[in-house]
Design an enzyme around this catalytic site. Structure first.
Site, PDB file in Angstrom:
ATOM      1  N   LYS A 112       0.818  -1.216   0.000  1.00 34.26           N
ATOM      2  CA  LYS A 112       0.000   0.000   0.000  1.00 34.26           C
ATOM      3  C   LYS A 112       0.850   1.263   0.000  1.00 34.26           C
ATOM      4  O   LYS A 112       0.475   2.259  -0.620  1.00 34.26           O
ATOM      5  CB  LYS A 112      -0.953   0.012   1.187  1.00 34.26           C
ATOM      6  N   LYS A 197      -5.866 -10.118  -5.412  1.00 31.70           N
ATOM      7  CA  LYS A 197      -7.058 -10.288  -4.577  1.00 31.70           C
ATOM      8  C   LYS A 197      -8.218  -9.402  -5.029  1.00 31.70           C
ATOM      9  O   LYS A 197      -7.998  -8.306  -5.508  1.00 31.70           O
ATOM     10  CB  LYS A 197      -6.647  -9.924  -3.139  1.00 31.70           C
ATOM     11  N   LYS A 200     -11.847  -4.446  -2.074  1.00 36.71           N
ATOM     12  CA  LYS A 200     -12.881  -3.437  -2.285  1.00 36.71           C
ATOM     13  C   LYS A 200     -12.320  -2.055  -2.565  1.00 36.71           C
ATOM     14  O   LYS A 200     -13.017  -1.218  -3.110  1.00 36.71           O
ATOM     15  CB  LYS A 200     -13.834  -3.397  -1.105  1.00 36.71           C
TER      16      LYS A 200
END
Ligand code: AMP
Ligand code: TRP
Length: 341
Positions: A112, A197, A200
């Site tokens: 991230k 993955k 969301k």
């Protein structure tokens, strides 16, 4: 009785990955067999660039969807993390037990923070310390088990390390928890990029099935899933990740297993069609219940208010014990103040 704690971040609309990898097991299994807490971890949503109004909206929506997916406030505790101060109180103590090196080794942080830098943004300090807050979420309740998808096992390992270290240094305080991933669908992959993955917070909508997607949208997304140019339906995550992902989704939705389902199909088209219908059927009752709950926001608010109260009562004594153990004096109460004078 076993205590279970798990959480979901309101950083985006909840996905089929959240449902199959986590929420469904919470509702179908965990809440019935254990003393369970399920938390909308809103503080965690502030670790990346965020819009306050969106976080509020998504937090409410996540709470509604958790109830729609079958969590029953009579059986478990559903609440918002920011409503219980114990999480941040304990997080600070655990920051005094965790190391800088440990934080920088977290895969999710590496990924991230790299993404954030690529976009030319800055990395919030809270993104680095996030796993410590997650450890506090779990340890504040003395949870034995943490049902999460595969992507969270490293964070639960860290939580175990911190609990053991704290206990060794300052005396037994915390239960050492373990991660309990689901048997199937522990990692639902993005339909457009089956090597990553289904998350969301990703921007690529076509590869993500959202829990509130209309049936036709779900069908379209599944029918357009990326497979490979072969024709053989076999369950091989390495060689055929797209097909393997569809087989896993189908297995998770129908209760089968991916290997034996592979033998049933002789074309990708048929596999996609059945997978699409299976997903539509799994989402149907959740969406129907969600519509009902949206018409009764006062009910959802009441659940969250009661949930926070119950959670506070559980966490408070554990976190107070940790404060004493690490060397902090208890606040001086009125009578002893006057005695000191
Ligand atoms: P998050 O979306 O990161 O807040 O995750 C909430 C829960 O859903 C965690 O237990 C995750 O491990 C799980 N989860 C999220 N995405 C997936 C996925 N694609 N497959 C399986 N589990 C997932
Ligand atoms: N980090 C988890 C995720 O991204 C969410 C989370 C926060 C969590 N605190 C938790 C999950 C405690 C389980 C237990 O999915």
């Amino acid at each position: 009785m076993t205590r279970v704690f798990s959480g979901v971040k309101p950083t985006g609309h909840l996905t089929l990955g959240n449902y199959l990898g986590a929420m469904r097991q919470w509702a179908a299994v965990d809440q019935h067999r254990a003393d369970s807490l399920f938390c909308i971890v809103d503080l965690h949503a502030l670790t990346v660039d965020h819009d306050p109004a969106r976080v509020r909206r998504l937090s409410r929506q996540a709470a509604t969807l958790l109830l729609a997916s079958g969590l029953d406030p009579e059986l478990c505790t559903v609440f918002l993390q920011s409503h219980v101060d114990e999480h941040t109180r304990l997080s600070y103590l655990l920051e005094c037990v965790a190391t800088d090196g440990e934080m920088r080794r977290m895969i999710q942080y590496k990924e991230k923070s790299a993404q954030e830098r690529e976009r030319g943004g800055s990395v919030r300090l809270s993104l680095l310390t996030y796993p410590v807050l997650m450890a506090a979420d779990i340890l504040a309740y003395g949870a034995d088990e943490v049902p999460v998808g595969d992507d969270q096992t490293q964070h639960v390992e860290l939580t175990r390390d911190l609990a053991v270290r704290f206990n060794q240094r300052y005396g037994h305080t915390f239960v050492v928890p373990k991660a309990t991933p689901p048997k199937v669908a522990a990692r639902v992959m993005n339909l457009q990029d089956p090597t990553s993955k289904m998350g969301k917070s990703d921007d690529s909508g076509p590869g993500i099935v959202y829990l509130l997607d209309e049936p036709d949208v779900v069908r379209k997304k599944v029918m357009r899933a990326v497979t490979d140019s072969g024709r053989v339906v076999e369950y091989d995550r390495e060689a055929r990740p797209g097909v393997a992902n569809l087989l896993e989704i189908l297995a998770a939705c129908t209760g089968g297993n991916p290997e034996s389902l592979a033998a049933v199909y002789d074309s990708y088209g048929a596999l996609k069609k059945d997978t699409a219908e299976a997903v539509v059927e799994v989402l149907r009752p959740v969406q129907a219940r969600h519509r009902e709950l949206c018409a009764d926001p006062a009910y959802v608010e009441g659940v969250l208010r009661d949930g926070a109260e119950k959670a506070r009562a559980m966490a408070r004594p554990i976190v107070d014990t940790a404060y004493r153990a690490i060397g902090l004096l208890p606040p001086v109460s009125e009578p002893s103040l006057s005695a000191a004078r």
